[in-house]
Design a protein around this motif. Structure first.
Motif, PDB file in Angstrom:
ATOM      1  N   PHE A 155      -8.512  -2.020   8.179  1.00 37.10           N
ATOM      2  CA  PHE A 155      -7.286  -2.804   8.154  1.00 37.10           C
ATOM      3  C   PHE A 155      -7.605  -4.221   8.618  1.00 37.10           C
ATOM      4  O   PHE A 155      -8.573  -4.446   9.349  1.00 37.10           O
ATOM      5  CB  PHE A 155      -6.208  -2.204   9.066  1.00 37.10           C
ATOM      6  N   LEU A 184      -3.410   7.560   9.405  1.00 39.25           N
ATOM      7  CA  LEU A 184      -3.352   6.195   8.884  1.00 39.25           C
ATOM      8  C   LEU A 184      -1.943   5.626   9.001  1.00 39.25           C
ATOM      9  O   LEU A 184      -1.749   4.448   9.345  1.00 39.25           O
ATOM     10  CB  LEU A 184      -3.815   6.177   7.428  1.00 39.25           C
ATOM     11  N   ARG A 185      -0.923   6.483   8.693  1.00 34.53           N
ATOM     12  CA  ARG A 185       0.453   5.998   8.814  1.00 34.53           C
ATOM     13  C   ARG A 185       0.821   5.692  10.268  1.00 34.53           C
ATOM     14  O   ARG A 185       1.466   4.669  10.558  1.00 34.53           O
ATOM     15  CB  ARG A 185       1.414   7.035   8.213  1.00 34.53           C
ATOM     16  N   SER A 186       0.433   6.553  11.195  1.00 36.68           N
ATOM     17  CA  SER A 186       0.731   6.323  12.621  1.00 36.68           C
ATOM     18  C   SER A 186       0.030   5.063  13.125  1.00 36.68           C
ATOM     19  O   SER A 186       0.594   4.270  13.896  1.00 36.68           O
ATOM     20  CB  SER A 186       0.288   7.535  13.457  1.00 36.68           C
ATOM     21  N   ASP A 238      -4.138  11.255   6.421  1.00 33.18           N
ATOM     22  CA  ASP A 238      -3.114  10.319   5.956  1.00 33.18           C
ATOM     23  C   ASP A 238      -2.070  10.037   7.042  1.00 33.18           C
ATOM     24  O   ASP A 238      -1.593   8.908   7.203  1.00 33.18           O
ATOM     25  CB  ASP A 238      -2.431  10.880   4.711  1.00 33.18           C
ATOM     26  N   GLU A 239      -1.702  11.096   7.783  1.00 33.00           N
ATOM     27  CA  GLU A 239      -0.730  10.909   8.864  1.00 33.00           C
ATOM     28  C   GLU A 239      -1.298  10.003   9.954  1.00 33.00           C
ATOM     29  O   GLU A 239      -0.581   9.176  10.533  1.00 33.00           O
ATOM     30  CB  GLU A 239      -0.345  12.268   9.457  1.00 33.00           C
ATOM     31  N   ARG A 263      -3.789  -3.272   4.661  1.00 29.45           N
ATOM     32  CA  ARG A 263      -4.865  -2.278   4.548  1.00 29.45           C
ATOM     33  C   ARG A 263      -5.906  -2.809   3.559  1.00 29.45           C
ATOM     34  O   ARG A 263      -5.600  -3.130   2.402  1.00 29.45           O
ATOM     35  CB  ARG A 263      -4.293  -0.949   4.068  1.00 29.45           C
ATOM     36  N   SER A 285      -0.765   2.439  11.287  1.00 26.89           N
ATOM     37  CA  SER A 285      -0.105   1.266  10.725  1.00 26.89           C
ATOM     38  C   SER A 285       1.208   0.970  11.441  1.00 26.89           C
ATOM     39  O   SER A 285       1.514  -0.187  11.770  1.00 26.89           O
ATOM     40  CB  SER A 285       0.157   1.485   9.228  1.00 26.89           C
ATOM     41  N   GLN A 286       2.017   2.011  11.687  1.00 27.01           N
ATOM     42  CA  GLN A 286       3.304   1.794  12.357  1.00 27.01           C
ATOM     43  C   GLN A 286       3.108   1.301  13.797  1.00 27.01           C
ATOM     44  O   GLN A 286       3.892   0.497  14.301  1.00 27.01           O
ATOM     45  CB  GLN A 286       4.128   3.094  12.347  1.00 27.01           C
ATOM     46  N   ASP A 308       0.863  -1.181   0.000  1.00 27.57           N
ATOM     47  CA  ASP A 308       0.000   0.000   0.000  1.00 27.57           C
ATOM     48  C   ASP A 308       0.898   1.230   0.000  1.00 27.57           C
ATOM     49  O   ASP A 308       1.730   1.402   0.905  1.00 27.57           O
ATOM     50  CB  ASP A 308      -0.898  -0.014   1.240  1.00 27.57           C
ATOM     51  N   GLU A 315     -10.094   3.442   5.801  1.00 24.97           N
ATOM     52  CA  GLU A 315      -9.617   3.345   7.176  1.00 24.97           C
ATOM     53  C   GLU A 315      -9.798   1.951   7.764  1.00 24.97           C
ATOM     54  O   GLU A 315      -9.754   1.759   8.991  1.00 24.97           O
ATOM     55  CB  GLU A 315     -10.351   4.371   8.054  1.00 24.97           C
ATOM     56  N   THR A 350       0.727   3.630   3.449  1.00 28.13           N
ATOM     57  CA  THR A 350       1.128   3.132   4.780  1.00 28.13           C
ATOM     58  C   THR A 350       2.357   2.251   4.742  1.00 28.13           C
ATOM     59  O   THR A 350       2.981   2.001   5.774  1.00 28.13           O
ATOM     60  CB  THR A 350      -0.029   2.341   5.410  1.00 28.13           C
TER      61      THR A 350
END
Length: 620
Positions: free
Chosen positions: A535, A510-512, A507-508, A529, A514-515, A455, A533, A458
């Motif tokens: 997962f 979603l990245r946070s 977007d930030e 993903r 995922s991490q 993805d 939103e 992410t």
């Protein structure tokens, strides 16, 4: 002059015969108790090497006489010396001992009189000045059932103080009680109080060293059991701990340091029964009697049942049951060395060491038995022989365990050698299997590399990659009969986040998100993903562990903080769980997890729900 001549005549050659005859008649008609034995001279520097109590004793079979009755019996010659080596043997009732102490110094003297053994329920002391017409006065009573703090001298055995004025001689009557029936050692050591304290400190330190050895053996065995999973180590560890309990209780240290109030005599029998039972369980496991000596194994089981009856008799205070079972236990003890010798003949080298260890313990118990019944003199060596024999037994058994471990290691090495030979013989077949498996994996790899797996936002699996990897994982889990669960995440109110802060912040987030999940899962877990939103996370866990994982991840998600420029953004996630069933597919798991996710949202979001949804399945 006539008087002098008369005396000269009385000393004529025929006079000695009449004098001796008169003295003999006088001895026959004079009660033995009328002339008390010599008092023991003391000076206040006594160091426990002088004893008293065995020269003049009397047995009260019914334990019904008062000190006044006993005094009359003594004065009529009813007392006499102890005829055994030191013990009265197993007798009912009480024993009385009479002795006198004389202070030969011109200063007051303080003494401690120590009873030499631990097998006594109660000791009562009566005293009076020697030759006085007054009756004996009760000085004190020491009882096993009384709180330890009531003892005038802190000692694991009975000790009572004596004070003598300059030149004074005092006469003592001491009553030894064993509660119905028991062994009495009517002997007492005479001590200067400081010397007794010093000796007791050394004695206690030696016993503490002994107990420390038992404890270390127990710990080492426990570690060995944890490392190897062998029941032999666990049984030995418990057996070593039981040794501490039994000898601390028998020798009086449990009453002195642990159960200072409410101590009961039966605790000795209880601890003894537990130790016998633990020893038999260990011996049965160590010698593998069920497998190699099945007939004698029935005897071992009989001994274990007998030890259990001894424990029941001690707990319920059924003295006749305890007496019968302890006698039977001692009679059956020689069976264990016989089994050890038989196992040695069968090829078990460690069994002969076990037989020696058990024989050492038997010798200690036999010495104690002969001492108790009065055939062997009571002294410091045979008093402590049984616990030190027990310690030697445990050390020897530990050596036997070492020999057994060495033998098992050699057998393992032999098995590994045979296994390697088998592998060499099957090399071609295994190479074919490995080649086929490698080709299958390479084909799967080429196919996977052809697809876009990541993805772009992410950096995790996209939907296609997630579905493909999950399908393979489900097949593998089904083949290995392992559980599998799917967790579906949905960020709560994500549209509101985009509307309020813009898509960049969304977007930030979603990245946070995922991490954070990646940092809390294993490399073998499949995370991707699914879209927007939503997962998915596939884990090889059953329902209970999946619930635990979901709750843990939900908590971590709630801690995420995203800097919006105007403040900090925090959000939550709802989680739906679907657990794999026989024949399930990734599609069916997604469908079920989606339903569970809907249940989690309908219950207020930031919840965990499992399909089928149940009451209490979510957590706040």
């Amino acid at each position: 002059m006539q008087g002098f001549a008369a005396r000269e005549k009385a000393l004529s050659p025929s006079a000695p015969l009449f004098v001796l005859l008169g003295l003999f008649l006088l001895l026959l008609t004079t009660p033995l108790g009328a002339v008390p034995s010599d008092a023991i001279d003391v000076n206040g520097r006594e160091s426990g090497d002088r004893f008293t109590g065995q020269q003049e004793i009397w047995h009260d079979p019914d334990d019904s006489h008062t000190v006044e009755d006993v005094t009359r019996i003594y004065e009529s010659g009813g007392f006499g010396p102890l005829l055994s080596a030191g013990s009265t043997g197993l007798k009912k009732g009480a024993f009385w001992s009479r002795f006198a102490l004389r202070n030969v110094t011109e200063a007051p003297v303080s003494l401690n009189i120590e009873y030499v053994d631990h097998q006594l329920i109660e000791l009562a002391v009566f005293q009076r000045p020697l030759g006085a017409a007054e009756e004996f006065e009760h000085s004190l009573t020491l009882s096993m059932s009384e709180p330890f703090d009531h003892r005038p001298v802190s000692h694991n055995r009975f000790v009572f103080p004596v004070a003598l004025a300059p030149g004074q001689t005092r006469e003592f009557m001491v009553k030894f009680s064993s509660d119905e029936a028991g062994y009495v050692f009517p002997s007492m050591r005479i001590w200067n109080p400081d010397n007794l304290r010093s000796s007791h400190t050394i004695e206690t330190a030696s016993i503490a060293f002994l107990f420390g050895g038992f404890f270390l053996m127990s710990i080492f065995s426990l570690v060995g059991g944890i490392a190897t999973g062998s029941h032999t180590y666990y049984a030995y560890s418990v057996y070593a701990l039981s040794k501490i309990t039994v000898w601390a209780t028998i020798l009086g240290y449990t009453h002195q340091y642990v159960i200072r109030e409410g101590f009961e005599w039966r605790y000795m029998s209880i601890s003894g029964a537990v130790t016998i039972l633990c020893g038999l369980i260990f011996a049965r496991i160590f010698l593998q009697t069920k497998k190699f000596t099945p007939k004698l194994d029935y005897v071992v089981l009989l001994m274990m049942a007998n030890a259990s009856l001894l424990l029941i008799g001690a707990l319920l205070e059924i003295k006749i049951l305890a007496l019968v079972t302890i006698t039977l236990a001692l009679l059956l003890y020689p069976v264990m060395p016989v089994i050890g010798l038989l196992r040695w003949r069968q090829g078990s080298r460690e069994a002969i060491v076990f037989a020696v260890a058990w024989s050492v313990l038997m010798v200690g118990l036999v010495v104690q038995a002969f001492r108790d019944i009065g055939y062997v003199e009571h002294n410091f060596i045979n008093y402590y022989w049984p616990p030190f024999a027990s310690f030697t037994e445990m050390l020897t058994i530990m050596a036997a365990i070492g020999i057994k471990v060495r033998r098992l290691r050699q057998e393992k090495q032999l098995a590994e050698t045979q296994y390697r030979r088998h592998l060499e013989q099957s090399r071609e077949e295994l190479q074919d299997l490995v080649w086929a498996r490698t080709r299958e994996l390479e084909m799967a790899k080429r196919q996977a590399e052809q697809e876009a797996r990541t993805d772009p936002l992410t950096g995790i699996r996209n939907r296609r990659s997630f579905l493909a990897d999950s399908a393979l994982q489900i097949k593998l889990a089904r083949r290995q009969r392992q559980p599998v669960s799917l967790l579906m995440f949905d960020i709560d109110h994500f549209k509101a986040i985009n509307d309020a802060h813009g898509h960049g912040i969304g977007d930030e987030a979603l990245r946070s998100f995922s991490q954070t999940i990646l940092g809390q899962i294993r490399e073998t877990d499949i995370f991707g993903r699914l879209g927007g939103e939503e997962f998915g996370l596939l884990i090889p866990e059953d329902s209970k562990n999946a619930q635990h994982t979901a709750e843990r991840l939900r908590d971590y998600i709630a801690r995420i903080k995203v800097d919006t420029g105007d403040g900090t953004l925090q959000f939550t996630s709802s989680i739906g769980i679907a657990c794999g069933e026989p024949g399930c597919t990734i599609e069916s798991l997604l469908k079920h997890a989606d339903r569970a996710l809907y249940q989690a949202k309908s219950r207020g979001r930031n919840k965990v729900a499992e399909h089928p949804a149940e009451e209490g399945a979510e957590s706040h």
